[in-house]
Write an enzyme that holds these catalytic residues in place. Structure first.
Site, short mmCIF file in Angstrom:
data_model
loop_
_atom_site.label_atom_id
_atom_site.label_comp_id
_atom_site.label_asym_id
_atom_site.label_seq_id
_atom_site.Cartn_x
_atom_site.Cartn_y
_atom_site.Cartn_z
CD GLU A 349 78.88 -20.96 -16.83
OE1 GLU A 349 80.07 -20.60 -16.98
OE2 GLU A 349 78.55 -21.98 -16.20
CB CYS A 350 73.19 -23.57 -19.21
SG CYS A 350 72.31 -24.93 -20.02
CB ALA A 351 69.56 -22.46 -16.04
CG LEU A 353 70.93 -18.22 -23.11
CD1 LEU A 353 71.20 -16.80 -23.59
CD2 LEU A 353 71.60 -19.23 -24.05
CB SER A 442 77.00 -18.59 -23.69
OG SER A 442 77.79 -19.36 -22.80
#
Length: 467
Positions: A349-351, A353, A442
């Site tokens: 998630e986020c980082a 990705l 993502s």
């Protein structure tokens, strides 16, 4: 489970920047120094403030977000947090933004006021007095009467300039009929530093973070009426709903036939350390309840994944701040890439990705996802109602998740991958994230307490593969 008389307050403010994070953290620490066991909580999806709450309370800071987990789970999660790892004497909930600010266009859904109403918690309102005196009374008058379901039990005057300034502000609040439970002068030395996404996480500032928490505790002792705040907390209504139980949540999922039990007890490596500080406590609890052995690893320091890893979770954080050190740890980057290429389940998630992409600000990363990431001047922020566009280790296509985006980076897609999510933004369809083999990556942050099936699906995937 019987009704709970848990004393509690929700520390809110008329607007962001009023000082509620520092005051809530100081209150948590000061009550702990009195010998009370304090359960810390944060309204909304933010990960950073709970890190300071954790340092102040010595137990996990937990989020209460009606969007991410559903309003029906807020009291159960509050009770779970207050009972884990041992029963708390009092709970302190820090609000988000202004008291009545929630998801845009929702009438205040997921706001601090919404959470206070659902959890039957009195509010202590922090008012920034830097540019007002008697007018503070009008602010308190309006906030105390805006919604009759929200009860403001006390006011903290912040940033008072002098005894005369404080007296004038107190006089104004007295006319509103709400007691003042603290008055804090301007204290430029008691500041927690910030950067592009808010406060610098406590995990990146250790031991400085502990020094900051100690200073905030002294501030609370000196300028807050702790007895008066505890008296407000004692007026909170009983909590009748049972505490959330990760094992029970997963049992419901499996009873419905939604996800199989894993083969054995898969080892799931969960990224942590200074670069990956964003995690909800319930994620690890759900993974363990689903049958996994949860093993932490630090992408800044560990040269390989933990031995026997069957699955990898890489959550959020600030890899952009640590890109050079992450890129220099080539052994781990190659190990993660080899694990994903062999079919090992990965959730990012986020980082996460950014870490799995080809490069971050020109620094080579894992290369699992064909994207290049870089810093951006644009802040992407907001709740999302997401639909899975492809089958993945988190569940089938068509599954619905509630999530949150919060980043100042962007990705340039340089390969063709199935997209992970679809949602509507201002009437326009949008796709985001990627599914590559058994890797799901993502920008969307999710709290699996709101969809325990994701934990069950992921653990089942980790227990059902061989390299």
């Amino acid at each position: 489970m019987s009704a709970s008389p848990l004393p509690r307050v929700l520390v809110a403010a008329p607007a962001s920047g009023s000082g509620k994070t520092m005051l809530a953290t100081g209150l948590i620490a000061a009550l702990g120094e009195r010998g009370l066991v304090v359960s810390p909580h944060k309204v909304g999806p933010d990960y950073i403030d709970p890190g300071y709450h954790t340092a102040a309370a010595g137990r996990p800071g937990r989020n209460l977000d009606a969007h991410l987990v559903g309003p029906e789970r807020l009291v159960p999660l509050l009770r779970h947090g207050a009972a884990t790892p041992r029963p708390a004497d009092v709970a302190v909930i820090e609000g988000v933004m202004g008291l009545f600010d929630g998801a845009l266009g929702s009438g205040g859904f997921a706001s601090s006021a919404h959470v206070a109403t659902l959890t039957r918690t009195p509010v202590v309102l922090v008012v920034n007095c830097a540019a007002a005196s008697r007018s503070v009374g009008a602010v308190v008058h309006g906030f105390s009467r805006f919604d009759p379901k929200v009860r403001i039990g006390g006011v903290i005057l912040n940033n008072v300039a002098s005894p005369r300034h404080e007296a004038e502000a107190r006089a104004g609040v007295a006319e509103a009929g709400v007691p003042v439970v603290g008055a804090v002068p301007r204290l430029p030395d008691v500041v927690v530093p910030s950067r592009h996404l808010g406060l610098i996480p406590a995990a990146e500032r250790h031991p400085e973070a502990l020094s900051a928490v100690a200073a905030l505790a002294r501030m609370a002792h000196d300028y807050l009426d702790l007895d008066a705040i505890l008296a407000v907390a004692a007026t909170a209504g009983d909590l009748d709903e049972p505490a959330w139980d990760p094992a029970a949540a997963l049992a419901e999922v499996r009873a419905a036939g939604a996800a199989p039990a894993p083969a054995g007890s898969p080892r799931i490596a969960v990224a942590g350390g200074a670069a990956f500080t964003f995690a909800y406590a319930e994620t690890a609890e759900l993974l363990a309840a689903a049958g996994a052995e949860v093993v932490p690893f630090d992408p800044l320091r560990d040269e390989a994944l933990p031995a026997g890893t069957d699955g990898v979770v890489v959550g959020g954080g600030f890899p952009e701040v640590h890109a050079g050190a992450l890129g220099a740890n080539r052994g781990l980057l190659e190990d993660v890439a080899a694990f994903a290429a062999a079919g090992g389940p990965v959730s990012a998630e986020c980082a996460g990705l950014l870490y799995l992409g080809r490069e971050l600000d020109g620094v080579p990363m894992c290369g699992v996802i064909n994207v290049r990431a870089s810093m951006s001047p644009r802040l992407v922020l907001g709740y999302r109602h997401a639909v899975a566009l492809a089958d993945s280790v988190l569940g089938p296509a068509g599954a619905r998740f509630h999530g949150h985006e919060f980043h100042r980076t962007r990705v340039e897609v340089v390969g063709d991958h199935p997209r992970a999510w679809g949602w509507d933004r201002d009437g326009q369809p949008e796709v985001e994230g990627f599914v590559v083999g058994r890797t799901h990556a993502s920008y969307l942050h999710t709290n699996w307490a709101g969809r325990p099936r994701a934990a069950a699906e992921f653990v089942a995937a980790c227990g059902g593969w061989t390299p």
